[in-house]
Design an enzyme around this catalytic site. Structure first.
Site, mmCIF file in Angstrom:
data_model
loop_
_atom_site.group_PDB
_atom_site.id
_atom_site.type_symbol
_atom_site.label_atom_id
_atom_site.label_comp_id
_atom_site.label_asym_id
_atom_site.label_seq_id
_atom_site.Cartn_x
_atom_site.Cartn_y
_atom_site.Cartn_z
ATOM 1 C CG ASP A 13 59.698 -24.623 26.827
ATOM 2 O OD1 ASP A 13 60.393 -23.870 26.119
ATOM 3 O OD2 ASP A 13 59.886 -24.781 28.042
ATOM 4 C CG ASP A 107 62.426 -20.573 25.334
ATOM 5 O OD1 ASP A 107 61.712 -19.894 26.092
ATOM 6 O OD2 ASP A 107 63.377 -21.260 25.747
ATOM 7 C CD GLU A 108 57.380 -21.125 29.117
ATOM 8 O OE1 GLU A 108 56.828 -21.845 29.942
ATOM 9 O OE2 GLU A 108 58.272 -20.293 29.437
#
Length: 407
Positions: A13, A107-108
């Site tokens: 993350d 973003d993960e």
């Protein structure tokens, strides 16, 4: 076939991703409380720095409240194009270095490293991958490594900011026990309040409860929470699947009954989405319009159409649906457009009606848009709308989170 208890699942993350991107562009933002999101009082916080979190600010908080908690915060509207660019850079690095990954948001990432211990070492590979991302992009990133997605995700949260952690096999329950039940994925504000009302605040309490009791109290959701609290999660890492719909919506700063304004917004939205269909070589067979009124009542109406990606075919249908849907004459809070039942075939903008001249016209307009932006060529009736260009949503990436849109 790898045993579920022998898996190595990595969760990565990017830390305060939007803020980190802005700091790469402007180093003056370093060590300052930064808020990114809608700048009006109706806006929400899409992302905030750790400096801002010390004031009690968190994502999805109304911007008005965040300003009150931290008046000195630097507030930025955000730039989805920049965030998509950096997200793509990270994705490319991951894609080149691992056998199987799932991009769950901008973003993960979840990465399946099962079996890698025989050749390289999962933790070593994860560490080198993290260092490579930091070195090549300048972005801080954290990871958690465990036997399943739930424990890995929670571990990432505990590793932050900009750190890493591995939960060894057999240590899942002891690791989870002292943590707040709020840390369990799928436990939102409503569920957390319900658990607190029952005196359940720590994961240890859930672990000590019988499965049947949790199921009885919270239904199917309770059973899922019990399993996650006990470190049980058989969910696989799933490679990107073809998306079957594309949509956009707009929440107004002030509720409105201005029909002209509503039609202008819907026109701009429709044009943006038809452009994205053609850009992604797609056609839609079902379009829908969504309206949310000031009392938060939401209505949606859809219509099946011949496969198409042409403005002149879809515009009239969107307006027809809006006319049929807008019956209450109340203030409107939100409008949205959705295209579904997508298939490959954008080279034929309309399978039944369009001639070569029409197709050539759309291709010429789209070339201009690709070069100068999606608003370079627009329908006159949509000129009054401020629309945000989107990256291609059909290239295998998760759709970008538009920081300056309410969700």
């Amino acid at each position: 076939m790898i045993n579920l208890n022998e898996r190595n699942i990595l969760h990565m993350d990017l830390d305060t991703f939007f803020v980190s991107c802005e700091r790469l562009i402007d180093s003056k933002l370093n060590n300052k409380p930064v808020l990114i999101g809608g700048t009006s009082d109706r806006g929400v916080v899409a992302s905030c720095s750790y400096e801002a979190r010390r004031f009690g600010i968190h994502s999805a908080m109304p911007m008005r409240m965040a300003k009150q908690l931290c008046p000195e915060a630097v507030i930025l509207r955000g730039n989805s194009g920049i965030y998509s660019k950096y997200s793509t850079m990270v994705t490319d690095i991951i894609k080149e270095n691992v056998p199987l990954y799932e991009k769950s948001s901008i973003d993960e990432f979840y990465i399946d490293l099962s079996g890698m211990d025989k050749f390289f070492g999962s933790y070593k590979l994860a560490s080198e991958l993290r260092n490579k991302v930091i070195k090549e992009t300048g972005l801080p990133i954290s990871f958690g490594l465990s036997i399943n997605k739930t424990v890995a995700k929670i571990a990432t949260g505990e590793a932050k900011p900009n750190n890493q952690i591995k939960i060894h096999k057999g240590d899942e329950k002891p690791f989870l026990a002292p943590l707040s039940v709020r840390k369990i994925p799928m436990v939102g504000e409503v569920t957390y309040k319900s658990l607190c009302d029952l005196g359940i605040k720590r994961i240890r309490t859930v672990q000590e409860m019988p499965y049947e009791m949790m199921s009885k109290v919270l239904g199917k959701n309770g059973g899922s929470i019990w399993k996650k609290a006990n470190g049980i999660d058989n969910t696989p890492v799933v490679q990107y699947q073809e998306r079957k719909s594309i949509s956009t919506e707009r929440t107004f700063d002030r509720d409105t009954t201005d029909i002209s304004k509503l039609k202008t917004i819907l026109t701009a939205m429709t044009q943006e989405l038809t452009y994205q269909l053609r850009n992604g070589n797609k056609l839609t067979a079902c379009v829908s319009v969504k309206i949310r009124y000031s009392d938060f009542q939401t209505y949606t109406m859809q219509k099946r159409i011949p496969y198409s990606a042409s403005d002149h075919t879809i515009f009239p249908i969107i307006m027809e649906l809006f006319k049929r849907l807008y019956q209450r004459r109340l203030l409107v809070r939100l409008v949205g457009v959705n295209f579904s039942h997508l298939v490959e075939g954008g080279q034929q903008i309309n399978l039944f009606e369009d001639c070569d001249k029409v197709i050539s016209l759309y291709q010429a307009m789209d070339r201009i848009r690709k070069r100068y932006g999606s608003r370079a060529v627009i329908n006159a009736s949509g000129m009054g709308a401020k629309s945000i260009g989107r990256s291609n949503p059909f290239n295998g990436e998760a759709p970008p989170l538009l920081a300056n849109r309410r969700r």
